[in-house]
Design a protein around this motif. Sequence first.
Motif, PDB file in Angstrom:
ATOM      1  N   MET A   1       9.636 -39.460 -31.994  1.00 19.12           N
ATOM      2  CA  MET A   1      10.913 -40.043 -31.628  1.00 19.12           C
ATOM      3  C   MET A   1      11.722 -39.057 -30.789  1.00 19.12           C
ATOM      4  O   MET A   1      11.733 -37.855 -31.057  1.00 19.12           O
TER       5      MET A   1
ATOM      6  N   ARG B   1       3.892 -39.339 -29.143  1.00 16.02           N
ATOM      7  CA  ARG B   1       4.473 -40.412 -29.955  1.00 16.02           C
ATOM      8  C   ARG B   1       5.428 -39.865 -31.035  1.00 16.02           C
ATOM      9  O   ARG B   1       5.339 -40.189 -32.214  1.00 16.02           O
TER      10      ARG B   1
ATOM     11  N   ARG C   1       9.944 -49.147 -33.301  1.00 15.13           N
ATOM     12  CA  ARG C   1      10.146 -48.131 -32.275  1.00 15.13           C
ATOM     13  C   ARG C   1       9.974 -48.767 -30.901  1.00 15.13           C
ATOM     14  O   ARG C   1       9.383 -49.838 -30.756  1.00 15.13           O
TER      15      ARG C   1
ATOM     16  N   SER D   1      14.023 -36.542 -32.408  1.00 12.94           N
ATOM     17  CA  SER D   1      13.412 -35.493 -33.238  1.00 12.94           C
ATOM     18  C   SER D   1      13.120 -34.233 -32.434  1.00 12.94           C
ATOM     19  O   SER D   1      12.889 -33.166 -33.004  1.00 12.94           O
TER      20      SER D   1
ATOM     21  N   ARG E   1      17.550 -43.273 -28.794  1.00 12.05           N
ATOM     22  CA  ARG E   1      17.043 -42.165 -29.606  1.00 12.05           C
ATOM     23  C   ARG E   1      15.752 -42.512 -30.345  1.00 12.05           C
ATOM     24  O   ARG E   1      15.011 -41.629 -30.759  1.00 12.05           O
ATOM     25  N   ASP E   2      15.465 -43.832 -30.506  1.00  8.51           N
ATOM     26  CA  ASP E   2      14.237 -44.252 -31.189  1.00  8.51           C
ATOM     27  C   ASP E   2      13.042 -44.377 -30.245  1.00  8.51           C
ATOM     28  O   ASP E   2      11.971 -44.831 -30.655  1.00  8.51           O
ATOM     29  N   THR E   3      13.227 -43.974 -28.987  1.00  6.19           N
ATOM     30  CA  THR E   3      12.138 -44.066 -28.013  1.00  6.19           C
ATOM     31  C   THR E   3      11.026 -43.081 -28.357  1.00  6.19           C
ATOM     32  O   THR E   3      11.275 -41.897 -28.613  1.00  6.19           O
ATOM     33  N   LEU E   4       9.773 -43.575 -28.365  1.00  5.96           N
ATOM     34  CA  LEU E   4       8.625 -42.701 -28.581  1.00  5.96           C
ATOM     35  C   LEU E   4       8.288 -41.990 -27.280  1.00  5.96           C
ATOM     36  O   LEU E   4       8.141 -42.630 -26.229  1.00  5.96           O
TER      37      LEU E   4
END
Length: 345
Positions: A136, A134, A310, A139, A112-115
């Motif tokens: 997350m 860029r 990230r 989001s 889930r923290d992948t940009l």
Amino acid sequence: MAGLPRGRKIRRIVCWTLAGLLVVGGGIGFLAYRQLSGNLSSVDINAALGMDRPADTDNGSQDILVIGSDSRSGDNKGLAGGDTGGTARSDTAMVVHLPAGGGRATAVSIPRDTLVTRPGCATADGRKLPEARRVMFNSVYTAGGPACVVKTVENMTGIRMDHFVEIDFAGFKGLVDALGGVTVTTDKPIDDKGSGLRLAAGTHRLDGTQSLAFVRTRHGIGDGSDLGRIGLQQQFMLAALSEIKQQGTLSNPNKLYEVADAATKSLTTDSGLASLTDLASFARSLDGLDPRSMETVTLPVAYDKSDPNRVVAAQPQADELWSALKTDEPVPASARKSPVRGGGS
């Protein structure tokens, strides 16, 4: 019935008795159908995204985007300890690939923290969101909802998602409780104050609340990253599928109704699965899925050069992974080599 031969009398009694049972059974079936149908929520992904999507390979395989949202509204209030500030995010995301002919299935977890680049998309209320770079991954759901998440994943992978399934905390908890719990084994103790989970090393039968804490644990294992939590989520998914198989849920009407009632209360799908008929047909297509041979993979990632907190998709591994799924081929070993690895279970 006076004057009828005895054999005809018996046949007529049997026929009327069966007819009465069918009427009563049909009434119960209709009430159950109406109850389950009323539970379902759906999103018309095709209408939201239009023609701006990858082409359907039409090779008999299926790709399903499975989302676990962390909403705290409604029945979710008080679950999984904490407030998200009134917004829901995609707490879990998996692309599940079902190959043509019922071969070995693959589930790919997206950290889930992948940009990622969020493509321009429309929200559920019709607002237009411009492309954003860029951001997350988790989001995207908050900003644009399910259709925007589907479009982002299709943009990342080049693969058209055949279906979308979203379940929230309350639905997850209810599903596990309807199964009577799920059994997992941990090789190390878990003590995570964030999720509230404390388990000694060994085998445990988890109820719905404990299971929710299990799949959300990150600080009590490995390096405390989201990648460690993904390992637990994949482990739990296979354990839950095994539980469904062992209980014969799909062939037991009473058990199936109990599980379906719990699941559909908090389930959102694409419009292609929005009826019980479609959902039942889809469930039957999964009956041959064997959790013992199902492959779980995490999208290969590398630390972002500008923000070490990230991660970004690692290349060429990520492209190799998505290409294998798109062409319905086994995932090559080279596509599993992630520069960043989190702790396991």
